[in-house]
Design an enzyme around this catalytic site. Structure first.
Site, mmCIF file in Angstrom:
data_model
loop_
_atom_site.group_PDB
_atom_site.id
_atom_site.type_symbol
_atom_site.label_atom_id
_atom_site.label_comp_id
_atom_site.label_asym_id
_atom_site.label_seq_id
_atom_site.Cartn_x
_atom_site.Cartn_y
_atom_site.Cartn_z
ATOM 1 N N ARG A 1 0.885 -1.180 0.000
ATOM 2 C CA ARG A 1 0.000 0.000 0.000
ATOM 3 C C ARG A 1 0.910 1.214 0.000
ATOM 4 O O ARG A 1 1.702 1.396 0.945
ATOM 5 C CB ARG A 1 -0.899 -0.012 1.238
ATOM 6 C CG ARG A 1 -1.558 1.319 1.477
ATOM 7 C CD ARG A 1 -2.686 1.259 2.456
ATOM 8 N NE ARG A 1 -3.826 0.594 1.859
ATOM 9 C CZ ARG A 1 -5.064 0.626 2.363
ATOM 10 N NH1 ARG A 1 -5.319 1.286 3.476
ATOM 11 N NH2 ARG A 1 -6.049 -0.003 1.765
ATOM 12 N N HIS B 1 -7.084 0.977 -6.565
ATOM 13 C CA HIS B 1 -7.287 0.034 -5.453
ATOM 14 C C HIS B 1 -7.938 -1.221 -6.056
ATOM 15 O O HIS B 1 -9.122 -1.505 -5.838
ATOM 16 C CB HIS B 1 -8.171 0.678 -4.390
ATOM 17 C CG HIS B 1 -8.128 0.007 -3.055
ATOM 18 N ND1 HIS B 1 -7.366 -1.128 -2.801
ATOM 19 C CD2 HIS B 1 -8.764 0.300 -1.874
ATOM 20 C CE1 HIS B 1 -7.539 -1.487 -1.543
ATOM 21 N NE2 HIS B 1 -8.380 -0.643 -0.961
ATOM 22 N N GLN C 1 -9.850 -3.897 -3.983
ATOM 23 C CA GLN C 1 -11.171 -3.432 -3.557
ATOM 24 C C GLN C 1 -12.197 -3.663 -4.663
ATOM 25 O O GLN C 1 -13.279 -4.217 -4.431
ATOM 26 C CB GLN C 1 -11.089 -1.932 -3.203
ATOM 27 C CG GLN C 1 -12.393 -1.364 -2.705
ATOM 28 C CD GLN C 1 -12.797 -1.936 -1.357
ATOM 29 O OE1 GLN C 1 -12.013 -1.929 -0.424
ATOM 30 N NE2 GLN C 1 -14.012 -2.449 -1.246
ATOM 31 N N ASP D 1 -17.248 6.994 -1.735
ATOM 32 C CA ASP D 1 -16.014 6.834 -0.940
ATOM 33 C C ASP D 1 -15.755 8.186 -0.280
ATOM 34 O O ASP D 1 -16.397 9.194 -0.622
ATOM 35 C CB ASP D 1 -14.860 6.419 -1.883
ATOM 36 C CG ASP D 1 -13.546 6.146 -1.150
ATOM 37 O OD1 ASP D 1 -13.554 6.004 0.097
ATOM 38 O OD2 ASP D 1 -12.491 6.091 -1.821
ATOM 39 N N CYS E 1 -16.271 1.485 0.108
ATOM 40 C CA CYS E 1 -15.114 0.623 0.383
ATOM 41 C C CYS E 1 -14.724 0.627 1.858
ATOM 42 O O CYS E 1 -14.049 -0.296 2.306
ATOM 43 C CB CYS E 1 -13.930 1.060 -0.479
ATOM 44 S SG CYS E 1 -13.473 2.788 -0.221
ATOM 45 N N ARG F 1 -13.288 -8.982 0.789
ATOM 46 C CA ARG F 1 -11.871 -8.675 0.557
ATOM 47 C C ARG F 1 -11.039 -9.919 0.876
ATOM 48 O O ARG F 1 -10.109 -10.275 0.163
ATOM 49 C CB ARG F 1 -11.416 -7.503 1.454
ATOM 50 C CG ARG F 1 -11.998 -6.143 1.111
ATOM 51 C CD ARG F 1 -11.418 -5.566 -0.177
ATOM 52 N NE ARG F 1 -9.967 -5.448 -0.134
ATOM 53 C CZ ARG F 1 -9.291 -4.442 0.433
ATOM 54 N NH1 ARG F 1 -9.947 -3.430 0.972
ATOM 55 N NH2 ARG F 1 -7.963 -4.418 0.433
HETATM 56 N N1 CP Z 1 -11.129 -0.498 2.043
HETATM 57 C C1 CP Z 1 -9.873 -0.571 2.525
HETATM 58 O O1 CP Z 1 -8.900 -0.781 1.784
HETATM 59 O O2 CP Z 1 -9.777 -0.412 3.866
HETATM 60 P P1 CP Z 1 -8.423 -0.154 4.700
HETATM 61 O O3 CP Z 1 -7.936 1.206 4.286
HETATM 62 O O4 CP Z 1 -8.832 -0.213 6.133
HETATM 63 O O5 CP Z 1 -7.434 -1.212 4.322
HETATM 64 N N1 NVA Z 2 -9.942 6.635 -1.359
HETATM 65 C C1 NVA Z 2 -9.580 6.158 -0.044
HETATM 66 C C2 NVA Z 2 -9.761 4.678 0.022
HETATM 67 C C3 NVA Z 2 -9.399 4.031 1.343
HETATM 68 C C4 NVA Z 2 -9.584 2.549 1.335
HETATM 69 C C5 NVA Z 2 -8.144 6.541 0.264
HETATM 70 O O1 NVA Z 2 -7.290 6.439 -0.633
HETATM 71 O O2 NVA Z 2 -7.868 6.968 1.393
#
Ligand code: CP
Ligand code: NVA
Length: 307
Positions: free
Chosen positions: A102, A129, A132, A220, A260, A288
């Site tokens: 990430r 993502h 997701q 989101d 998400c 997930r």
């Molecule tokens: N939706 C998602 O990726 O959640 P986290 O940021 O908690 O991993």
């Molecule tokens: N768009 C959000 C998604 C988190 C899972 C972010 O990038 O923070």
């Protein structure tokens, strides 16, 4: 598919195969019949940003498949600062069988993939993502929604999750209407790629028009991780894009609501919608785990009938 960096790395057939595999893994797990096809395998899980779902589902998914996780915090390993991204990728490849990361910049994940000799999975970047989106379309598929004809209204920020939903939706044949304020549209290059993949993508500033007749409403957060300094400005820009009972009322009576998570309750979505019967957010979250187990089996090898 050697890596999973973008939803566009999938094909329609691979995505449908992963849905079937995820359903199989999920059912075997619930029946207590999941073997250990990743026994002896280890994945590095790198996080430059916070996470609940991604962290837990990858780690638990590996455990359920008989593998192991090594959790690495980007700052602690000095990804791109203490050591270059290519050097981190080359070294990790000597010890682990897969890398999930990430990251802030999408170029970090593509850099890891370019220099790693093991599969790399994008656990969220500023651009995409894909895990997701895979879990989201698996959730719809599992519920019997026809993913080739579904009409999805994306309401809010044209962000990383929106990009992956557009790309996977395009591959599957879904129709996606993105409603966002001027200046917060999805990336033009991603929209062009989605259209090239056959996607029926519309962009509008009108949340009501986008939602009218929709089968699914997806939203989101307005302020993604890394954009915290823009929070006040974004609150104002998105004020007409809240998914609330009035907006949901324009969708089909059977419409589902997706997010998400994490949600900023009272900003992009109200409690009344997030906690309503239409909301499938906890199914997305649960899936997930199973969708990513399917991805790891696909990339790392291993059959459910082994072990
Ligand atoms: N939706 C998602 O990726 O959640 P986290 O940021 O908690 O991993
Ligand atoms: N768009 C959000 C998604 C988190 C899972 C972010 O990038 O923070």
């Amino acid at each position: 598919m050697r890596h999973f960096l973008s939803a566009a790395d999938l094909t329609r057939d691979v995505a449908l195969g992963l849905f079937a595999l995820a359903a199989d893994v999920k059912q075997r797990r619930k029946a207590g019949r999941l073997s250990a096809p990743l026994a002896g395998k280890t994945c590095a899980l790198i996080f430059e940003k916070p996470s609940l779902r991604t962290r837990v589902t990858f780690e638990v998914g590996l455990i359920q498949l008989g593998g192991r996780a090594v959790h690495l915090v980007g700052r602690e390993i000095g990804l791109g600062t203490r050591e270059s991204v290519p050097d981190v990728a080359r070294n990790l490849s000597l010890w682990v069988d897969g890398i999930m990361a990430r990251v802030y910049s999408h170029s970090t994940i593509t850099g890891l993939a370019r220099h790693a000799s093991v599969p790399v999975i994008n656990g969220l970047s500023d651009r995409e993502h894909p895990c997701q989106a895979l879990a989201d379309f698996f959730t719809l598929w599992e519920r019997g929604v026809d993913v080739a004809t579904v009409r999805i209204a994306w309401v809010g920020d044209g962000n990383n999750v929106c990009h992956s939903v557009m790309l996977l939706g395009a591959l599957l044949g879904a129709s996606i209407v993105v409603a966002c304020p001027p200046g917060y549209e999805p990336d033009a290059g991603v929209v062009a790629t989605a259209r090239r993949l056959g996607g029926r993508i519309e962009l509008t500033e009108d949340a009501r028009a986008a939602t009218t007749g929709a089968d699914v409403i997806y939203t989101d957060v307005w302020t993604s991780m890394g954009q915290e300094a823009e929070h006040e400005q974004r609150l104002e820009a998105f004020s007409r894009y809240q998914v609330n009972d009035t907006l949901v009322g324009f969708a089909k009576p059977s419409a589902l609501v997706m997010h998400c998570l994490p949600a900023h309750r009272g900003e992009e979505i109200t409690d009344s919608v997030l906690d309503s019967k239409r909301s499938v957010v906890l199914e997305q979250s649960e899936n997930r785990l199973h969708a990513q187990k399917a991805v790891m089996l696909h990339l790392l090898g291993g059959s459910l009938d082994d072990a």
